[in-house]
Design a protein around this motif. Structure first.
Motif, PDB file in Angstrom:
ATOM      1  N   ARG A 160       8.122 -15.820  43.347  1.00 35.81           N
ATOM      2  CA  ARG A 160       6.783 -15.389  42.943  1.00 35.81           C
ATOM      3  C   ARG A 160       6.254 -14.291  43.861  1.00 35.81           C
ATOM      4  N   SER A 178       7.800 -17.884  33.232  1.00 38.13           N
ATOM      5  CA  SER A 178       6.979 -19.083  33.385  1.00 38.13           C
ATOM      6  C   SER A 178       6.833 -19.859  32.089  1.00 38.13           C
ATOM      7  N   LEU A 192       5.528 -19.848  38.956  1.00 39.31           N
ATOM      8  CA  LEU A 192       5.408 -18.569  38.247  1.00 39.31           C
ATOM      9  C   LEU A 192       4.165 -18.526  37.368  1.00 39.31           C
ATOM     10  N   LEU A 195       1.179 -16.443  38.617  1.00 40.41           N
ATOM     11  CA  LEU A 195       1.202 -14.981  38.657  1.00 40.41           C
ATOM     12  C   LEU A 195       0.025 -14.400  37.884  1.00 40.41           C
TER      13      LEU A 195
END
Length: 663
Positions: A160, A178, A192, A195
């Motif tokens: 990440r 993700s 993820l 993000l």
């Protein structure tokens, strides 16, 4: 230069008139013929300047190497060797230049290509430094069998951080990953999902310049009002409010200036890294890293072209015309280009920010969630084209408590065969039929020929006992386990099917936010029951039977003639069955190319061995004080061997490039 090297010592400086024509002939033979042959043998589309440069360099090098023999008076004895060395060096230089600087670019294209390579190398070094600083290589080199949840969590955090610091393209890639619960462990999905791609808006001067270039006029001339302050800003584009000349409110989506160049460069790096990972690590081969990168690149490039988004929106609207309770914005095509998208402005609140409005209005959240689920399932199962990213920011709550879908940059498509297979898959899960689920998976998967059907069916039976037994409440997580079981059996999920479950996983989060406790699995069952019941109505059955009969009529008309022909052949004893291996022309070309390469390689090796034997023997009639005839033959055979090996080498490079494009 070649003539001077091979001429007699007394004629090297100023050849007389009687040597002019032979000199010109030899100049053509030793200068142009190697150049033309090198281009032909390598099958390259090299320009005249490139060939001339390579030939002159080859002549200089070969002339220097052969200078000692010329001084000793052996120039004419080794004329064929000199010619062969020149040809081999020309081929080698063309091959090296083609590997680093592809031909057909021209001087301007060459400069641009070199500049592009420098930028890509600099960006690659930057991303590599970020990944090293995050500790990613240390985790990537480990074996998946040794990964514990703690190690996976550290690995996911390093990934990440790398993606987040690397910029827009890599953040988009992380957001895609993700949603792939079928490929990655839960630790990666959780990490993820954090993000975010928050970027400041582009300066108004750059946006205005882009609008003028695309629309052919200043924003003030195309719109009655245009708000320079963006309504929203993302990594790919930003959205502004505006008003048309007739007073209708619109939103104008403008692509960020310079984003295509950045994305193209980063996508090139993503593909290269994915191929490297797939070549080196088993876990990357398991998830199909190269195919995943290619699919991501295609999706992101389509998202960059707003004309594609306009077509997607029109397709979804046409498929659900007259029966969809969810509203879609209308596109103003006359003002839409690749970098600018003008759509109807819908007065709504993004679903992620609509909690207060829903509570104040007393809206039935369950009914709203059911409507949204039915719309997406109908798009998937019936229409075959669906919104692939239904997160709360892409769904608006309108003043009349209805919903609207926006942002059609990502759209999934299913053909009728995949739709039918997907319906049979869900029906098999609902009926707890492992054999039916296995058959449906075999129909929709990419590598069905490599499936152990019995083993897969037993695994599916255990899966159903674990998730669908008495007293158990199925949830969306069971689909994650289902696709991990399939992946463990070496079956690849097609991108279209992965997009379906990615959209459903995204929708699950949206529905959980809209109506906590909403059971997406039970509601999906109810939708499937309604659709199957509708398909079993007498009118639907008659319509389906009529369509099938119409499609089968040409075949039914041909059957009697074919049966009569077969029975006649059987009666005469002339019935035969023919099978043709490599009937596909593509397969024939591949096999022919491999055989040619193998034959040339064997001949090159044999010729090389013969040249070594002849050179080592040193026998034969003496041509000069230091040169024997067998040595001349050996040098010629050695040059011929090198030329053939270069031909094999360029064939191997070309095959590797074609396989890379195929992946």
């Amino acid at each position: 230069m070649s003539v001077a090297l091979l001429a007699a010592p007394g004629q090297a400086d100023a050849p007389s008139a009687e040597f002019l024509i032979p000199s010109l002939f030899l100049g053509f033979l030793f200068t142009f013929v190697p150049a033309l042959l090198a281009r032909r043998l390598l099958n390259l589309r090299s320009g005249v300047l490139r060939i001339a440069f390579c030939t002159l360099v080859a002549l200089t090098v070969s002339g220097s190497a052969m200078g000692r023999y010329v001084q000793e008076g052996n120039g004419w004895s080794l004329a064929t060797v000199f010619w062969g060395v020149t040809l081999a060096l020309t081929m080698l230089m063309l091959l090296v230049l083609e590997a680093f600087v592809p031909g057909g670019l021209g001087p301007v294209g060459l400069v641009k290509e070199l500049h592009h390579r420098v930028l890509r190398a600099r960006r690659y070094a930057q991303v590599s430094a970020i990944s090293t600083r995050s500790g990613l290589p240390r985790f990537a080199a480990g074996r998946p069998s040794r990964n514990t949840p703690e190690r996976n969590a550290d690995f996911a955090a390093a990934l990440r951080r790398t993606l987040e610091e690397s910029g827009v393209t890599f953040v988009k890639l992380g957001q895609l990953l993700s949603t792939r619960r079928d490929l990655l462990p839960p630790e990666f999905i959780d990490e993820l999902s954090k993000l975010q791609n928050e970027v400041p808006p582009a300066p108004w001067a750059q946006v205005r310049e882009q609008l003028e270039a695309e629309l052919g006029a200043a924003p003030e001339e195309c719109f009655k009002d245009f708000d320079p302050t963006p309504l929203a800003a993302a990594s790919i584009a930003q959205v502004h409010r505006a008003t048309l000349a007739d007073g209708r409110p619109v939103v104008v989506k403008v692509r960020r200036p310079g984003i295509v160049r950045v994305v193209d460069r980063d996508l090139d790096i993503v593909r290269r890294m994915a191929r490297t990972l797939q070549r080196r690590f088993a876990w990357a081969r398991t998830i199909g890293a190269a195919d995943l990168a290619e699919g991501f690149a295609d999706s992101l490039r389509e998202e960059l072209d707003f004309r594609a988004e306009a077509r997607n929106l029109a397709t979804v609207a046409a498929a659900g015309a007259g029966r969809s309770p969810v509203r879609l914005p209308r596109v103003h095509e006359e003002l839409t280009t690749a970098r600018v998208l003008v759509m109807e402005a819908l007065d709504g609140i993004p679903l992620g920010s609509a909690d207060a409005a829903l509570t104040a209005r007393g809206t039935d959240r369950e009914a709203l969630a059911r409507t949204l689920l039915d719309v997406l399932l109908r798009q998937i199962m019936v229409d075959g084209v669906f919104h692939a990213d239904p997160h709360p920011g892409n769904i608006l709550l309108l003043p009349d408590d209805s919903l609207a879908l926006i942002d059609f940059g990502s759209v999934g498509r299913l053909d009728t065969q995949l739709q039918g297979s997907l319906q049979r898959l869900l029906l098999g899960i609902d009926q707890r039929d492992p054999a039916g689920v296995r058959d449906a998976f075999v129909e929709i998967m990419d590598r069905s020929d490599a499936v152990d059907g019995e083993s897969l069916e037993r695994s599916l039976g255990r899966f159903m006992a674990r998730h669908l037994g008495p007293g158990l409440t199925p949830d969306v997580e069971m689909f994650t386990d289902l696709f991990r079981i399939v992946s463990a059996h070496g079956v690849a999920v097609p991108a279209e099917v992965a997009a379906v479950f990615r959209a459903l996983a995204t929708l699950e989060g949206t529905l959980a936010h809209l109506a906590p406790g909403f059971n997406i699995v039970n509601e999906s069952r109810a939708f499937a029951d309604r659709e199957i019941t509708a398909q079993l109505r007498p009118e639907s059955l008659r319509e389906a039977a009529r369509d099938e009969l119409v499609s089968l009529m040409p075949l039914l008309r041909r059957i009697p003639r074919r049966v009569d022909r077969i029975t006649a052949d059987l009666e005469r004893g002339a019935f035969t069955v023919n099978t043709r291996m490599f009937a596909d022309p593509a397969g024939q070309r591949v096999l022919s190319g491999l055989l040619q390469q193998a034959l040339v390689a064997v001949l090159a090796a044999t010729t090389g061995l013969m040249s070594v034997v002849l050179l080592a023997s040193g026998g034969g009639p003496r041509i000069s004080d230091q040169l024997h005839l067998y040595e001349v033959f050996g040098y010629n055979l050695l040059v011929l061997s090198v030329i053939m090996m270069l031909r094999v080498l360029v064939g191997g490079f070309r095959g590797r490039e074609s396989r890379g494009r195929g992946r």
